[in-house]
Design an enzyme around this catalytic site. Structure first.
Site, PDB file in Angstrom:
ATOM      1  N   HIS A 267       1.773  -8.789   7.027  1.00  0.00           N
ATOM      2  CA  HIS A 267       0.838  -9.835   7.117  1.00  0.00           C
ATOM      3  C   HIS A 267       0.145  -9.834   8.020  1.00  0.00           C
ATOM      4  O   HIS A 267       0.512  -9.687   9.280  1.00  0.00           O
ATOM      5  CB  HIS A 267       1.692 -11.150   6.867  1.00  0.00           C
ATOM      6  CG  HIS A 267       0.788 -12.468   6.527  1.00  0.00           C
ATOM      7  ND1 HIS A 267       0.190 -13.295   7.485  1.00  0.00           N
ATOM      8  CD2 HIS A 267       0.922 -13.079   5.090  1.00  0.00           C
ATOM      9  CE1 HIS A 267      -0.574 -14.124   6.408  1.00  0.00           C
ATOM     10  NE2 HIS A 267       0.142 -14.238   5.277  1.00  0.00           N
ATOM     11  N   ASP A 324       4.720 -12.825  -1.187  1.00  0.00           N
ATOM     12  CA  ASP A 324       4.629 -12.168  -2.491  1.00  0.00           C
ATOM     13  C   ASP A 324       5.872 -11.115  -2.914  1.00  0.00           C
ATOM     14  O   ASP A 324       6.118 -10.788  -4.247  1.00  0.00           O
ATOM     15  CB  ASP A 324       3.407 -11.300  -2.619  1.00  0.00           C
ATOM     16  CG  ASP A 324       2.090 -12.043  -2.669  1.00  0.00           C
ATOM     17  OD1 ASP A 324       1.223 -11.655  -1.585  1.00  0.00           O
ATOM     18  OD2 ASP A 324       1.888 -12.922  -3.295  1.00  0.00           O
TER      19      ASP A 324
HETATM   20  C1  SDX Z   1      -1.116 -12.572   0.983  1.00  0.00           C
HETATM   21  O1  SDX Z   1      -3.962 -14.022   4.806  1.00  0.00           O
HETATM   22  C2  SDX Z   1      -3.065 -14.662   3.840  1.00  0.00           C
HETATM   23  O2  SDX Z   1      -2.464 -15.585   4.554  1.00  0.00           O
HETATM   24  C3  SDX Z   1      -2.627 -14.160   2.733  1.00  0.00           C
HETATM   25  C4  SDX Z   1      -1.565 -14.627   2.010  1.00  0.00           C
HETATM   26  C5  SDX Z   1      -1.924 -16.190   1.643  1.00  0.00           C
HETATM   27  O3  SDX Z   1      -1.196 -16.970   1.395  1.00  0.00           O
HETATM   28  O4  SDX Z   1      -3.231 -16.430   1.160  1.00  0.00           O
HETATM   29  O5  SDX Z   1      -0.402 -14.871   2.871  1.00  0.00           O
HETATM   30  C6  SDX Z   1      -1.140 -14.047   0.836  1.00  0.00           C
HETATM   31  O6  SDX Z   1      -2.078 -11.731   0.452  1.00  0.00           O
HETATM   32  C7  SDX Z   1       0.093 -11.797   1.204  1.00  0.00           C
HETATM   33  C8  SDX Z   1      -0.204 -10.419   1.494  1.00  0.00           C
HETATM   34  C9  SDX Z   1       0.089  -9.565   0.364  1.00  0.00           C
HETATM   35  N1  SDX Z   1      -0.259  -8.227   0.456  1.00  0.00           N
HETATM   36  C10 SDX Z   1       0.690  -7.272   0.577  1.00  0.00           C
HETATM   37  O7  SDX Z   1       1.778  -7.306   0.364  1.00  0.00           O
HETATM   38  C11 SDX Z   1      -0.036  -5.824   0.292  1.00  0.00           C
HETATM   39  C12 SDX Z   1       0.721  -4.949   1.491  1.00  0.00           C
HETATM   40  N2  SDX Z   1       0.538  -5.481   2.841  1.00  0.00           N
HETATM   41  C13 SDX Z   1      -0.650  -4.745   3.341  1.00  0.00           C
HETATM   42  O8  SDX Z   1      -1.610  -4.092   2.880  1.00  0.00           O
HETATM   43  C14 SDX Z   1      -1.125  -5.485   4.709  1.00  0.00           C
HETATM   44  O9  SDX Z   1       0.453  -5.651   5.314  1.00  0.00           O
HETATM   45  C15 SDX Z   1      -1.834  -6.813   4.627  1.00  0.00           C
HETATM   46  C16 SDX Z   1      -2.991  -6.623   3.918  1.00  0.00           C
HETATM   47  C17 SDX Z   1      -1.132  -7.922   4.115  1.00  0.00           C
HETATM   48  C18 SDX Z   1      -2.359  -7.219   6.088  1.00  0.00           C
HETATM   49  O10 SDX Z   1      -3.152  -6.099   6.383  1.00  0.00           O
HETATM   50  P1  SDX Z   1      -3.469  -6.000   8.046  1.00  0.00           P
HETATM   51  O11 SDX Z   1      -3.230  -6.929   8.747  1.00  0.00           O
HETATM   52  O12 SDX Z   1      -5.151  -5.575   7.897  1.00  0.00           O
HETATM   53  O13 SDX Z   1      -2.798  -4.898   8.697  1.00  0.00           O
HETATM   54  P2  SDX Z   1      -2.981  -2.981   8.413  1.00  0.00           P
HETATM   55  O14 SDX Z   1      -3.281  -2.810   7.060  1.00  0.00           O
HETATM   56  O15 SDX Z   1      -4.152  -2.944   9.280  1.00  0.00           O
HETATM   57  O16 SDX Z   1      -1.730  -2.488   8.884  1.00  0.00           O
HETATM   58  C19 SDX Z   1      -1.289  -2.356  10.114  1.00  0.00           C
HETATM   59  C20 SDX Z   1      -0.464  -1.176  10.185  1.00  0.00           C
HETATM   60  C21 SDX Z   1      -1.058   0.072   9.489  1.00  0.00           C
HETATM   61  O17 SDX Z   1      -0.455   1.098  10.447  1.00  0.00           O
HETATM   62  P3  SDX Z   1      -1.231   1.741  11.624  1.00  0.00           P
HETATM   63  O18 SDX Z   1      -2.439   2.188  10.843  1.00  0.00           O
HETATM   64  O19 SDX Z   1      -1.226   0.760  12.546  1.00  0.00           O
HETATM   65  O20 SDX Z   1      -0.311   3.000  11.660  1.00  0.00           O
HETATM   66  O21 SDX Z   1       0.855  -1.534   9.417  1.00  0.00           O
HETATM   67  C22 SDX Z   1       0.823  -0.661   8.317  1.00  0.00           C
HETATM   68  C23 SDX Z   1      -0.576   0.179   8.264  1.00  0.00           C
HETATM   69  O22 SDX Z   1      -0.650   1.149   7.534  1.00  0.00           O
HETATM   70  N3  SDX Z   1       0.927  -1.407   7.086  1.00  0.00           N
HETATM   71  C24 SDX Z   1       2.013  -1.116   6.091  1.00  0.00           C
HETATM   72  C25 SDX Z   1       1.952  -2.305   5.219  1.00  0.00           C
HETATM   73  N4  SDX Z   1       1.231  -3.177   5.530  1.00  0.00           N
HETATM   74  C26 SDX Z   1       0.633  -2.578   6.833  1.00  0.00           C
HETATM   75  N5  SDX Z   1       2.724   0.217   5.998  1.00  0.00           N
HETATM   76  C27 SDX Z   1       3.336   0.216   4.845  1.00  0.00           C
HETATM   77  N6  SDX Z   1       3.413  -0.726   3.829  1.00  0.00           N
HETATM   78  C28 SDX Z   1       2.871  -1.943   4.189  1.00  0.00           C
HETATM   79  N7  SDX Z   1       2.907  -2.893   3.253  1.00  0.00           N
END
Ligand code: SDX
Length: 388
Positions: A267, A324
Site C-alpha cells: 500500500h 483487497d
Molecule cells: C487500493 O491509495 C489507496 O488508498 C488505495 C486503496 C483505497 O482504499 O483507495 O487503499 C485501495 O488500491 C489498495 C491497493 C490494491 N493494489 C494491489 O493490491 C496491487 C498490488 N500492490 C501493488 O501494486 C503496490 O503495492 C501498490 C500499487 C498498492 C502501491 O504501489 P507503490 O506505493 O507505488 O509501491 P511500489 O509499486 O513502488 O512498490 C515498492 C516496492 C517495489 O519493489 P522495489 O522496486 O523497491 O524493489 O515493493 C514492491 C515493488 O516491486 N512491491 C511488491 C508488491 N507491491 C509492491 N512486490 C510484490 N508484490 C506486491 N504486491
C-alpha cells in the site's frame, strides 16, 4: 524555466488539497471518517449512516436519516431508456465498463438541474448505482433484471436485486446483509487515493458530478487499485489449482522478471498494516463460519500472508495485506461473482467520492493543472516529406 519545478511521480510526496473528510495514519494504521474510527463505524453504523456522515459531515439524527433514506428510495428506479443503453452491451461485458458508461450516461439524462445544487444528483447516484450495478450480473445469468424494492434497507435491496428470481422470492439472510454493510463501510472513503484524486481533478473543471464519478469508476478499475480485489481471488484460485504451492508464488513475487505481483499486498500509505484488512480478515472467518462455508482459498490466503510476513523481501518493503486481500473471500461467500468485486468496491466508495467532490467544489478549488519538466526534442525546422 524548469528551475522551480520538482517532479513527484505518483504524487508520493505531494499534498493535493486540505480535506476534513478522512484521516489516515499509515504508520499507526489509523483510519477515521470525519473523526470516527472505522472499527466503531463498521461495528455500529449502517452504510447509509456512514454515507450521510461522509457527505454532510455529521452522523444523522433519526429524522435526518429517515429523510436521507426516503429521498434515496424515491430515486431508486432507473429511467427505462437507460435500460436500452444497457441492452447494447455484450453478455460478457465487464461490469466496471458497464457501470462507468451508465453513470456517465446519467450526465446526459439529468442535465436540467441548473439550480446549481447537486443535492438531487447526489441522491440519484446513491439511489441508482446499486440498481444499475446488478443489471450486469442478471444479464450474465440470462435472468431478468429486478426492480428495487423500497420496503428493504439499502444492503438488502441490493442483494434482492442481485439474487431474486421471478419464480422464487429471495429471502435476505441477515448474516449476508450485515457482512455487505460492513464491507461497504470499510470501502467508503480513503482520502486522496487514485480514484478519489481522479474525481476531484475531473470535478475541478466543473464537469458534472456524474462525469466525475464515472472517471473515478474508471480509475478504480485498474488492477493496481480497486481491480486488485478481483485479481486476488484469481491469484488464490491459480495457487489452489497449482496444488497450493504458496512458496512458489512468494518466490515469483520476489523475482522482478516474473512479472507476477502478490495482489492484495502493499500500500502506498499503510506501512505496518491496513486496518481494513484486519477487520475484513476477521469478518471473513465469521461470515464463512456463520454460513457454514469451508472455502479452501481462505486457508491459502492465510498461508500466503504468513509466508510473506516472515519473508525479508516483503518485510523490508513493508508489504502487508491491504483492503483487497480478503474482501473477495467474503464477496464470494455472499454469492457475488468475481467480476463484480470491483463494482462492490465502487458502490462502497461512492459516498466518499461524492463527499470529496462536494468539498472540492465548496472550497472553490482551482482547476487542476500540474506542470512538467520538458525532456523532448530541441527546436528544429519542418522537413518536407520528400526530404525525409
Ligand atoms: C487500493 O491509495 C489507496 O488508498 C488505495 C486503496 C483505497 O482504499 O483507495 O487503499 C485501495 O488500491 C489498495 C491497493 C490494491 N493494489 C494491489 O493490491 C496491487 C498490488 N500492490 C501493488 O501494486 C503496490 O503495492 C501498490 C500499487 C498498492 C502501491 O504501489 P507503490 O506505493 O507505488 O509501491 P511500489 O509499486 O513502488 O512498490 C515498492 C516496492 C517495489 O519493489 P522495489 O522496486 O523497491 O524493489 O515493493 C514492491 C515493488 O516491486 N512491491 C511488491 C508488491 N507491491 C509492491 N512486490 C510484490 N508484490 C506486491 N504486491
Amino acid at each position: 524555466e524548469t528551475g522551480y519545478i520538482t517532479i513527484d511521480s505518483g504524487y508520493k510526496n505531494t499534498g493535493a488539497t486540505k480535506s476534513a473528510i478522512t484521516f489516515l495514519d499509515g504508520e499507526l494504521g489509523i483510519l477515521r471518517y470525519r473523526g470516527y474510527s472505522i472499527e466503531e463505524l463498521a461495528e455500529k453504523a449502517s452504510f447509509l449512516e456512514v454515507a450521510y456522515l461522509l457527505i454532510y459531515g455529521e452522523l444523522p439524527t433519526a429524522e435526518q436519516y429517515a429523510t436521507f433514506e426516503n429521498s434515496i428510495k424515491m430515486h431508486t428506479i432507473v429511467n427505462e431508456d437507460m435500460r436500452k443503453i444497457f441492452e447494447g452491451f455484450p453478455v460478457n461485458a465487464h461490469p466496471m465498463g458497464v457501470l462507468s458508461a451508465m453513470v456517465c450516461a446519467m450526465s446526459a439524462f439529468y442535465t436540467g438541474d441548473k439550480s446549481g445544487s447537486d443535492e438531487l444528483n447526489i441522491i440519484r447516484l446513491m439511489a441508482k448505482m446499486p440498481s444499475m450495478a446488478t443489471w450486469s450480473y442478471k444479464k450474465s445469468q440470462g435472468h431478468p433484471v429486478n426492480y428495487p424494492n423500497n420496503s428493504l434497507d439499502y444492503c438488502s435491496n441490493f442483494l434482492n436485486m442481485m439474487f431474486a428470481l421471478p419464480v422464487a422470492p429471495y429471502q435476505v439472510d441477515p448474516v449476508v446483509s450485515a457482512a455487505l454493510n460492513k464491507l461497504l463501510i470499510l470501502h467508503a472513503d480513503h482520502e486522496q487515493n487514485c480514484s478519489t484524486s481522479t474525481v476531484r481533478l475531473v470535478g475541478s473543471s466543473h464537469a458534472s458530478l456524474y462525469a466525475s464519478i464515472s472517471a473515478g469508476i474508471n480509475a478504480l478499475s485498474g488492477p493496481l487499485h480497486g481491480g486488485a480485489n478481483q485479481e486476488v481471488i484469481e491469484m488464490l484460485e491459480a495457487i489452489k489449482a497449482d496444488g497450493g504451492d504458496t512458496a512458489k508464488y512468494i518466490a515469483m513475487a520476489k523475482d522482478k522478471n516474473s512479472g507476477f505481483r502478490l495482489m492484495g499486498f502493499g500500500h502506498r500509505v499503510y506501512k505496518n498494516f491496513d486496518p481494513r484488512a484486519r477487520i475484513i480478515k476477521k469478518a471473513a472467518d465469521d461470515v464463512l463460519a456463520a454460513l457454514g462455508i469451508n472455502d479452501p482459498v481462505l486457508k491459502i490466503a492465510s498461508e500466503l500472508e504468513a509466508a510473506a510476513l516472515s519473508d525479508e523481501y516483503f518485510v523490508a518493503r513493508k508489504l502487508y495485506p491491504n483492503v483487497d486481500f480478503y474482501s473477495g473471500i467474503i464477496y464470494r461467500a455472499l454469492g457475488i461473482p468475481t467480476d463484480m468485486f470491483t463494482v462492490m468496491f465502487a458502490i462502497g466508495r461512492l459516498p466518499g467520492w461524492i463527499a470529496q467532490w462536494k468539498e472540492m467544489k465548496a472550497n472553490k478549488e482551482p482547476i487542476g493543472r500540474p506542470r512538467q519538466v520538458y525532456v523532448g526534442a530541441t527546436p528544429r525546422e519542418y522537413v518536407s516529406m520528400d526530404q525525409r
